[in-house]
Write a protein that holds these residues in place. Structure first.
Motif, short mmCIF file in Angstrom:
data_model
loop_
_atom_site.label_atom_id
_atom_site.label_comp_id
_atom_site.label_asym_id
_atom_site.label_seq_id
_atom_site.Cartn_x
_atom_site.Cartn_y
_atom_site.Cartn_z
N TRP A 66 -3.46 -6.83 6.93
CA TRP A 66 -2.11 -6.67 6.37
C TRP A 66 -1.95 -7.31 5.01
CZ3 TRP A 66 0.82 -8.66 11.32
CH2 TRP A 66 0.68 -7.72 12.34
N LEU A 67 -2.60 -8.44 4.78
CA LEU A 67 -2.39 -9.20 3.55
C LEU A 67 -3.55 -9.05 2.56
CD1 LEU A 67 -0.88 -12.37 5.24
CD2 LEU A 67 0.35 -10.54 4.05
N SER A 68 -4.39 -8.07 2.80
CA SER A 68 -5.49 -7.80 1.87
C SER A 68 -4.99 -6.89 0.75
CB SER A 68 -6.65 -7.12 2.60
OG SER A 68 -6.36 -5.74 2.81
N PRO A 69 -5.68 -6.87 -0.40
CA PRO A 69 -5.28 -5.98 -1.49
C PRO A 69 -5.34 -4.50 -1.10
CG PRO A 69 -6.78 -7.68 -2.29
CD PRO A 69 -6.78 -7.77 -0.79
N ALA A 70 -6.07 -4.19 -0.02
CA ALA A 70 -6.21 -2.79 0.38
C ALA A 70 -5.01 -2.27 1.16
CB ALA A 70 -7.47 -2.63 1.23
N TYR A 71 -4.16 -3.17 1.67
CA TYR A 71 -3.01 -2.70 2.44
C TYR A 71 -2.01 -2.05 1.48
CZ TYR A 71 -0.60 -2.65 6.93
OH TYR A 71 -0.04 -2.24 8.12
N PRO A 72 -1.50 -0.87 1.83
CA PRO A 72 -0.73 -0.07 0.86
C PRO A 72 0.70 -0.53 0.63
CG PRO A 72 -0.85 1.10 2.95
CD PRO A 72 -1.68 -0.15 3.12
N VAL A 73 0.85 -1.72 0.06
CA VAL A 73 2.19 -2.20 -0.29
C VAL A 73 2.38 -2.29 -1.80
CG1 VAL A 73 2.43 -3.48 1.87
CG2 VAL A 73 1.55 -4.65 -0.16
N GLY A 74 1.32 -2.07 -2.55
CA GLY A 74 1.42 -2.09 -4.01
C GLY A 74 1.60 -3.46 -4.61
N ALA A 75 1.13 -4.52 -3.94
CA ALA A 75 1.32 -5.88 -4.44
C ALA A 75 0.70 -6.07 -5.82
CB ALA A 75 0.72 -6.88 -3.46
#
Length: 252
Positions: free
Chosen positions: A38-47
């Motif tokens: 969930w908190l990896s750069p790969a999770y699609p939240v656009g962080a």
């Protein structure tokens, strides 16, 4: 004894490695898996698209090297938006764990309204929407629906993470630590691109910041919702100034 075999006297969840070394209990390790995803750069939240006002701080020279980056991000974790977000996460987690819709509504409403600027609100609400949408599809759990039952508005990012962690039985302490580390990592990554800093200095900054996460998480977990707030005013000003910054790589 084979790999994966229970350790006598230690319960079925403790296993041995190939060399006979005791590993962590399988249940404890399992709690980390969703957080790592969930908190990896790969999770699609656009962080990666948000800098939390850091882009303006780089342009004005507030952040210009390793020391100033550590100071800026450290202040944010200790007393800025990320700390307040951790407080909101903790209260959202507890509300879902207790199935208390009134408490969940209160924290969701406060978190959505707490942003000091338009870009900060966009940052937290867009990531919250994306996080819940991705989690409902790939990591479904019945208690994820509690946020929709309790609150008709958009969920801020820390509320979305807290709700999801509680819905999946991920402990609050490890969730707070992972969340704060991920926030720090995203800001350091932005600084590496903007200052610019080398990858080595970026790694040094994140290592130094990560040593403070446990104590910050404990303070956030103990903070009453009525006492949520911060004092990183320069960062709040940076977020406002970023809205009219001439050249921008980031959305906040």
């Amino acid at each position: 004894m084979a790999i994966g075999a229970p350790v006598p006297g230690m319960g079925d969840s403790t296993v041995l490695s190939e060399g006979g070394t005791c590993l962590e209990p399988a249940g404890a390790a399992a709690h980390l898996v969703p957080l790592l995803v969930w908190l990896s750069p790969a999770y699609p939240v656009g962080a990666f698209a948000y800098s939390h006002g850091l882009e303006w701080a780089v342009e004005t020279g507030d952040i210009r090297d390793l020391a100033s980056l550590e100071g800026w991000v450290g202040d944010l974790l200790e007393q800025g938006g990320p700390f307040t977000d951790a407080v909101f996460l903790a209260h959202a987690w507890r509300a879902v764990a207790a199935r208390d819709n009134a408490a969940l509504r209160e924290v969701a409403e406060l978190a959505a309204a707490f942003a000091p600027s338009r870009e900060r609100q966009m940052e937290t609400l867009n990531q919250g929407d994306a996080f819940l949408a991705a989690t409902r599809v790939a990591w479904p759990a019945p208690d994820l629906d509690l946020i929709a039952e309790a609150w008709e508005g958009r969920a801020a990012y820390p509320v979305a993470v807290g709700v999801s962690a509680a819905a999946h039985g991920v402990p609050l302490g490890v969730t707070l630590g992972a969340f704060l580390t991920a926030v720090a990592a995203n800001l350091v990554s932005a600084a590496v691109r903007l200052v610019p800093l080398g990858q080595t200095d970026g790694n040094r900054a994140l290592a130094a910041l990560s040593r403070r996460v446990h104590a910050i998480a404990e303070r956030a977990a103990a903070r009453p919702l009525a006492a949520a707030g911060g004092a990183a005013l320069r960062s709040d000003i940076a977020a406002m100034r970023h809205e009219t910054q001439y050249t921008r790589l980031f959305r906040s």
